[in-house]
Scaffold this active site. Structure first.
Site, mmCIF file in Angstrom:
data_model
loop_
_atom_site.group_PDB
_atom_site.id
_atom_site.type_symbol
_atom_site.label_atom_id
_atom_site.label_comp_id
_atom_site.label_asym_id
_atom_site.label_seq_id
_atom_site.Cartn_x
_atom_site.Cartn_y
_atom_site.Cartn_z
ATOM 1 N N HIS A 193 0.861 -1.182 0.000
ATOM 2 C CA HIS A 193 0.000 0.000 0.000
ATOM 3 C C HIS A 193 0.897 1.231 0.000
ATOM 4 O O HIS A 193 2.113 1.131 0.114
ATOM 5 C CB HIS A 193 -0.962 -0.004 1.198
ATOM 6 N N HIS A 249 1.224 3.930 2.009
ATOM 7 C CA HIS A 249 1.667 4.684 3.179
ATOM 8 C C HIS A 249 3.182 4.854 3.131
ATOM 9 O O HIS A 249 3.918 3.960 2.687
ATOM 10 C CB HIS A 249 1.229 3.997 4.469
ATOM 11 N N ASP A 309 5.724 4.727 5.083
ATOM 12 C CA ASP A 309 6.697 3.804 5.664
ATOM 13 C C ASP A 309 6.876 2.534 4.834
ATOM 14 O O ASP A 309 7.726 1.701 5.146
ATOM 15 C CB ASP A 309 6.303 3.446 7.103
ATOM 16 N N HIS A 352 -6.879 -2.698 5.529
ATOM 17 C CA HIS A 352 -6.135 -1.614 6.158
ATOM 18 C C HIS A 352 -6.938 -0.333 5.956
ATOM 19 O O HIS A 352 -8.090 -0.365 5.489
ATOM 20 C CB HIS A 352 -4.730 -1.539 5.559
ATOM 21 N N ASP A 369 0.397 -4.322 5.984
ATOM 22 C CA ASP A 369 -0.409 -3.893 7.125
ATOM 23 C C ASP A 369 -1.838 -4.397 6.949
ATOM 24 O O ASP A 369 -2.461 -4.143 5.913
ATOM 25 C CB ASP A 369 -0.438 -2.367 7.233
ATOM 26 N N HIS A 373 6.418 -5.239 11.479
ATOM 27 C CA HIS A 373 5.743 -3.946 11.605
ATOM 28 C C HIS A 373 5.480 -3.639 13.081
ATOM 29 O O HIS A 373 4.355 -3.333 13.499
ATOM 30 C CB HIS A 373 4.442 -3.915 10.801
#
Length: 331
Positions: free
Chosen positions: A83, A85, A87, A161, A232, A290
């Site tokens: 995804h 994001h 990080d 998520h 995630d 994570h």
């Protein structure tokens, strides 16, 4: 230019098999932190080396330095993004630029969820330069075969998520059954040679006036290996299904039991939830990753909670840790 298209044995850090070891599958954890890096953990990135090929799953900030530090090499043909994001993707521009500086000519493919291509293109071009080597971006949804390669596939897995996201399952093809040389040589009187190869390849052979069928000396097909990377996610049915009998499940374990409500609210999993899913899927090993900065220095706590649900084959992954994934029948 960008070409568009849709479509464990734990070993010491930095130790890698010799180039001649073509049967190895090795998973190296380059980044195991949650959204914020720490002095011990980099943002998300996992390298899978399979029989000489290198596949990178997510690419958080600083991933290229981790690749140098832990000796994985830069010869990556595919990057799989779970995804968008930061990080999980902020390491992509620097890595692509370094590949350019190193005069890369081989094409590179970046695979990501549906609806993220424009954001990826903006990220890649943020420095003002485009790679000089061919770069292809594909968008994928749950159930898609993202990569159909010789001997294995990488499939997209539905995850849950706070944004458009997918996980990935690397699934190898079945292997040939074991060849019973003892029976072939001593019971059937076939001397070692070309007939062995034909029988193992599924061809019947003529010997001493009779036809020998492959199934007389070749056992049933043997399963390949499966590695699942969730990115995630909450613990969801699609991940459970994709992980059934998997050799290694790499699952979000951002929080402990003390923040179970926050895990649900933010689209993450607790270590115990990851352990419960792994137990139900009957996976062989579970890697927790994570990890929130709240648990700095408390990895043993998360590991204990996961093991209470799954067993001793659960572990909290650390940066630089390398895990071999043997064939299921190799022990």
């Amino acid at each position: 230019m960008v070409l568009q298209g849709d479509a464990a044995r734990v070993v010491p850090k930095g130790v890698y098999p010799s180039p001649g070891d073509r049967k190895t599958m090795r998973v190296t954890f380059l980044g195991t932190s949650g959204a914020v890096p720490t002095t011990e953990r980099n943002p998300s990135a996992v390298m899978v080396r399979r029989e000489g090929e290198r596949l990178l799953f997510d690419c958080g900030e600083g991933t290229q330095r981790q690749m140098m530090h832990f000796g994985t090499g830069f010869d990556v043909a595919h990057i799989f993004v779970s995804h968008m994001h930061g990080d999980h993707v902020l390491g992509i521009p620097g890595l692509l630029q370094t590949m350019d500086f190193n005069d890369r000519e081989d094409p590179l493919a970046i695979h990501a969820p549906h609806g993220t291509r424009s954001r990826l293109e903006d990220l890649i071009s943020a420095t003002g330069d485009r790679p000089s080597y061919p770069l292809r971006i594909t968008q994928n949804g749950p159930g898609d075969v993202v990569l159909d390669a010789e001997g294995y596939e990488v499939r997209a897995v539905e995850t849950e998520h706070r944004t458009q996201s997918i996980g990935y399952a690397l699934v190898e093809d079945d292997r040939k059954g074991r060849f019973d040389r003892e029976k072939a040589e001593h019971e059937l009187g076939i001397s070692p040679g070309p007939k062995y190869s034909k029988l193992h390849a599924g061809e019947a052979v003529e010997h001493d006036g009779r036809t020998i069928q492959p199934e007389e000396v070749v056992g049933p097909p043997r399963p390949g290996r499966t590695v699942v990377y969730t990115g995630d996610t909450r613990p969801v049915g699609a991940v459970l299904e994709a992980s059934e009998d998997a050799d290694l499940l790499i699952h979000d374990a951002t929080f402990g039991d003390d923040r179970a409500e926050r895990a649900q609210r933010t689209g993450h999993s607790t270590a115990r939830e990851a352990g419960s899913l792994a137990a139900e899927a009957d996976v062989k090993r579970l890697a927790l990753t994570h990890i929130s900065t709240r648990y700095a220095g408390q990895g043993d706590r998360l590991q204990r909670e996961a093991r209470e649900a799954f067993g001793d084959a659960a572990f909290v992954a650390s940066d630089g840790q390398a895990v071999d994934v043997p064939y299921p029948d190799d022990g």
